[in-house]
Write a protein that holds these residues in place. Sequence first.
Motif, PDB file in Angstrom:
ATOM      1  N   SER A 286      33.968  18.032  -9.120  1.00  0.00           N
ATOM      2  CA  SER A 286      33.947  17.164 -10.526  1.00  0.00           C
ATOM      3  C   SER A 286      34.663  15.786 -10.271  1.00  0.00           C
ATOM      4  CB  SER A 286      34.683  17.854 -11.544  1.00  0.00           C
ATOM      5  OG  SER A 286      34.668  17.015 -12.760  1.00  0.00           O
ATOM      6  N   ALA A 287      34.103  14.832 -10.134  1.00  0.00           N
ATOM      7  CA  ALA A 287      34.511  13.504  -9.574  1.00  0.00           C
ATOM      8  C   ALA A 287      34.563  12.474 -10.586  1.00  0.00           C
ATOM      9  CB  ALA A 287      34.123  13.146  -8.149  1.00  0.00           C
ATOM     10  N   CYS A 288      35.587  11.892 -11.232  1.00  0.00           N
ATOM     11  CA  CYS A 288      35.456  10.709 -12.127  1.00  0.00           C
ATOM     12  C   CYS A 288      36.000   9.858 -11.379  1.00  0.00           C
ATOM     13  CB  CYS A 288      36.209  11.199 -13.413  1.00  0.00           C
ATOM     14  SG  CYS A 288      35.427  12.600 -14.214  1.00  0.00           S
ATOM     15  N   LEU A 289      35.092   8.792 -11.278  1.00  0.00           N
ATOM     16  CA  LEU A 289      35.474   7.704 -10.335  1.00  0.00           C
ATOM     17  C   LEU A 289      35.325   6.128 -10.732  1.00  0.00           C
ATOM     18  CD1 LEU A 289      33.211   9.092  -7.045  1.00  0.00           C
ATOM     19  CD2 LEU A 289      35.460   9.474  -7.866  1.00  0.00           C
ATOM     20  N   ALA A 290      36.360   5.286 -10.393  1.00  0.00           N
ATOM     21  CA  ALA A 290      36.305   4.054 -10.595  1.00  0.00           C
ATOM     22  C   ALA A 290      35.218   3.246 -10.004  1.00  0.00           C
ATOM     23  CB  ALA A 290      37.486   3.493 -10.494  1.00  0.00           C
ATOM     24  N   ASN A 291      34.372   2.215 -10.389  1.00  0.00           N
ATOM     25  CA  ASN A 291      33.484   1.708  -9.847  1.00  0.00           C
ATOM     26  C   ASN A 291      32.026   2.564  -9.720  1.00  0.00           C
ATOM     27  OD1 ASN A 291      34.947  -0.668  -8.798  1.00  0.00           O
ATOM     28  ND2 ASN A 291      36.194   0.907  -7.779  1.00  0.00           N
ATOM     29  N   ALA A 292      32.225   3.443 -10.576  1.00  0.00           N
ATOM     30  CA  ALA A 292      30.881   4.300 -10.679  1.00  0.00           C
ATOM     31  C   ALA A 292      30.353   3.692 -12.062  1.00  0.00           C
ATOM     32  CB  ALA A 292      31.224   5.805 -10.646  1.00  0.00           C
ATOM     33  N   ASP A 293      30.164   2.623 -12.129  1.00  0.00           N
ATOM     34  CA  ASP A 293      29.500   1.942 -13.321  1.00  0.00           C
ATOM     35  C   ASP A 293      28.263   2.216 -14.047  1.00  0.00           C
ATOM     36  OD1 ASP A 293      32.247   0.499 -13.800  1.00  0.00           O
ATOM     37  OD2 ASP A 293      31.935  -0.653 -12.084  1.00  0.00           O
ATOM     38  N   LEU A 294      27.279   2.450 -13.219  1.00  0.00           N
ATOM     39  CA  LEU A 294      25.931   2.622 -13.361  1.00  0.00           C
ATOM     40  C   LEU A 294      25.589   3.988 -12.973  1.00  0.00           C
ATOM     41  CD1 LEU A 294      24.532  -0.805 -12.358  1.00  0.00           C
ATOM     42  CD2 LEU A 294      25.414  -0.290 -14.646  1.00  0.00           C
ATOM     43  N   PRO A 295      24.529   4.612 -13.783  1.00  0.00           N
ATOM     44  CA  PRO A 295      24.035   5.907 -13.143  1.00  0.00           C
ATOM     45  C   PRO A 295      23.481   5.485 -11.770  1.00  0.00           C
ATOM     46  CG  PRO A 295      23.159   5.533 -15.531  1.00  0.00           C
ATOM     47  CD  PRO A 295      23.919   4.232 -14.805  1.00  0.00           C
ATOM     48  N   VAL A 296      23.166   4.561 -11.433  1.00  0.00           N
ATOM     49  CA  VAL A 296      22.483   4.687  -9.941  1.00  0.00           C
ATOM     50  C   VAL A 296      23.630   4.750  -9.018  1.00  0.00           C
ATOM     51  CG1 VAL A 296      22.438   2.256  -9.876  1.00  0.00           C
ATOM     52  CG2 VAL A 296      21.105   3.608  -8.413  1.00  0.00           C
TER      53      VAL A 296
ATOM     54  N   GLU B 293      29.217  16.469  -9.307  1.00  0.00           N
ATOM     55  CA  GLU B 293      28.826  15.832 -10.434  1.00  0.00           C
ATOM     56  C   GLU B 293      29.913  14.723 -10.374  1.00  0.00           C
ATOM     57  OE1 GLU B 293      27.393  16.116 -14.900  1.00  0.00           O
ATOM     58  OE2 GLU B 293      29.316  17.362 -14.109  1.00  0.00           O
ATOM     59  N   VAL B 294      29.314  13.601 -10.076  1.00  0.00           N
ATOM     60  CA  VAL B 294      30.125  12.237 -10.408  1.00  0.00           C
ATOM     61  C   VAL B 294      29.778  11.517 -11.861  1.00  0.00           C
ATOM     62  CG1 VAL B 294      30.416   9.666  -9.468  1.00  0.00           C
ATOM     63  CG2 VAL B 294      30.009  11.999  -7.840  1.00  0.00           C
ATOM     64  N   ARG B 295      31.023  11.258 -12.465  1.00  0.00           N
ATOM     65  CA  ARG B 295      30.946  10.357 -13.559  1.00  0.00           C
ATOM     66  C   ARG B 295      32.013   9.075 -13.381  1.00  0.00           C
ATOM     67  NH1 ARG B 295      29.286  13.196 -18.449  1.00  0.00           N
ATOM     68  NH2 ARG B 295      28.650  15.206 -17.968  1.00  0.00           N
ATOM     69  N   ASN B 296      31.744   8.119 -14.322  1.00  0.00           N
ATOM     70  CA  ASN B 296      32.610   7.255 -14.418  1.00  0.00           C
ATOM     71  C   ASN B 296      34.118   7.714 -14.772  1.00  0.00           C
ATOM     72  OD1 ASN B 296      33.869   5.064 -16.135  1.00  0.00           O
ATOM     73  ND2 ASN B 296      32.815   3.816 -14.645  1.00  0.00           N
ATOM     74  N   ASP B 297      34.907   7.146 -14.365  1.00  0.00           N
ATOM     75  CA  ASP B 297      36.393   7.747 -14.639  1.00  0.00           C
ATOM     76  C   ASP B 297      36.657   7.566 -16.158  1.00  0.00           C
ATOM     77  OD1 ASP B 297      36.495   4.814 -14.418  1.00  0.00           O
ATOM     78  OD2 ASP B 297      38.621   4.827 -13.587  1.00  0.00           O
ATOM     79  N   THR B 298      35.993   6.827 -16.722  1.00  0.00           N
ATOM     80  CA  THR B 298      36.268   6.469 -18.409  1.00  0.00           C
ATOM     81  C   THR B 298      35.958   7.965 -19.083  1.00  0.00           C
ATOM     82  OG1 THR B 298      35.751   4.389 -18.168  1.00  0.00           O
ATOM     83  CG2 THR B 298      35.924   5.598 -20.406  1.00  0.00           C
TER      84      THR B 298
ATOM     85  N   GLY C  82      33.276  13.214 -28.471  1.00  0.00           N
ATOM     86  CA  GLY C  82      33.897  12.060 -29.134  1.00  0.00           C
ATOM     87  C   GLY C  82      33.579  10.837 -28.403  1.00  0.00           C
ATOM     88  N   VAL C  83      34.745   9.774 -28.519  1.00  0.00           N
ATOM     89  CA  VAL C  83      34.356   8.406 -27.953  1.00  0.00           C
ATOM     90  C   VAL C  83      35.780   7.974 -27.294  1.00  0.00           C
ATOM     91  CG1 VAL C  83      33.942   5.992 -28.485  1.00  0.00           C
ATOM     92  CG2 VAL C  83      32.550   7.758 -29.459  1.00  0.00           C
ATOM     93  N   ALA C  84      35.659   7.435 -26.134  1.00  0.00           N
ATOM     94  CA  ALA C  84      36.953   6.815 -25.582  1.00  0.00           C
ATOM     95  C   ALA C  84      36.567   5.131 -25.272  1.00  0.00           C
ATOM     96  CB  ALA C  84      37.434   7.561 -24.364  1.00  0.00           C
ATOM     97  N   VAL C  85      37.787   4.607 -25.546  1.00  0.00           N
ATOM     98  CA  VAL C  85      37.599   3.213 -25.213  1.00  0.00           C
ATOM     99  C   VAL C  85      38.717   2.941 -24.323  1.00  0.00           C
ATOM    100  CG1 VAL C  85      37.577   0.550 -25.974  1.00  0.00           C
ATOM    101  CG2 VAL C  85      36.643   2.528 -27.365  1.00  0.00           C
ATOM    102  N   VAL C  86      38.787   2.463 -23.064  1.00  0.00           N
ATOM    103  CA  VAL C  86      39.705   2.156 -22.391  1.00  0.00           C
ATOM    104  C   VAL C  86      39.632   0.700 -21.915  1.00  0.00           C
ATOM    105  CG1 VAL C  86      40.453   2.549 -19.626  1.00  0.00           C
ATOM    106  CG2 VAL C  86      39.041   4.328 -21.085  1.00  0.00           C
TER     107      VAL C  86
END
Length: 324
Positions: A73-83, A102-107, A120-124
């Motif tokens: 389970s990797a939450c990564l910066a610079n993974a801003d778009l689904p592609v 599974e990779v997701r944006n770090d937010t 929920g919702v998070a704003v960073v």
Amino acid sequence: MGVNVSVIAIDAGNSKTDVALIGDDGTVLATARGGGFQPPAIGVEAAIDVLAGVLERAVAELPAPPVLAGHVSACLANADLPVEEAELAAALESRGWGSSVEVRNDTFAILRAGVDEPRGVAVVCGAGINCVGMTPDGRTARFPAIGRISGDWGGGSGLAEEALWFAARAEDGRGEASELARALPRHFGLDSMYGLIEALHRGAIPLGRRHELTPVLFATAEAGDPVAAALVKRQAHEVVAMASVALDRLDLLEEEVPVLLGGSVLAARHPQLNDRIAALLAARAPKAEVRVVSEPPVLGAALLGLDRTGAGPEVHRRLRAWYA
């Protein structure tokens, strides 16, 4: 006999990476921290080599060699778009660290760390600004969040640039008078905006130090400067706009739902900013519960991994207790 690692949890931001190895029962088996994840600067494979180094240090802490992990389970910066998430997932899969990735944006890690269920919702608001939302049925809401070309405004870097713009115009007469014209150069031991402009332009002050001006902006706003206060007010409106849109997309505007605030700007809890966000959001989503996230993002990456493996609530509780 090897150690059974159920989830490899990775939270990788621009400046640091955290890895946690999680057992089947939610026990944290090992952790490690390393450098930032910056594929735009050094390339995807070199950036993943950084993750590999941190993972190796975590594995070295285990009492015995691990068996193949069930899930990464990797939450990564610079993974801003689904592609980009898909590309990074493919690159991680090629390393063979786990049976699934599974990779997701770090937010998403910040959001999941702060909620008891994926809802929920998070704003960073750190160097930049981003917002994500999720529901237990797998629906998500997100923004490209790659700067002005995707409609973003603010964040620490953006606020510093805006403060410099208004301060320069205040000093030379093109804009409204503002204490920013004195406060910003004073931070660097200079006596004028002209001196600060020259120092930034010619490299006497590295451009990377502009982020130091964001706290100066907030202090100037708190002291009563109307120009600085207007920038803080606009940032509050931007945060609420993103949160409200995400809530609306997920049909949560009228629901009791957490709205989490994260990142260095919001975690600083500036009253002029955070109190205004709470007031503005109360008008848009009256049942929303606003709070600043205090849990570490790698916990969120781990919980997302456990969600994927189908772990029960007791496993989740044990993991949370470790990070409490």
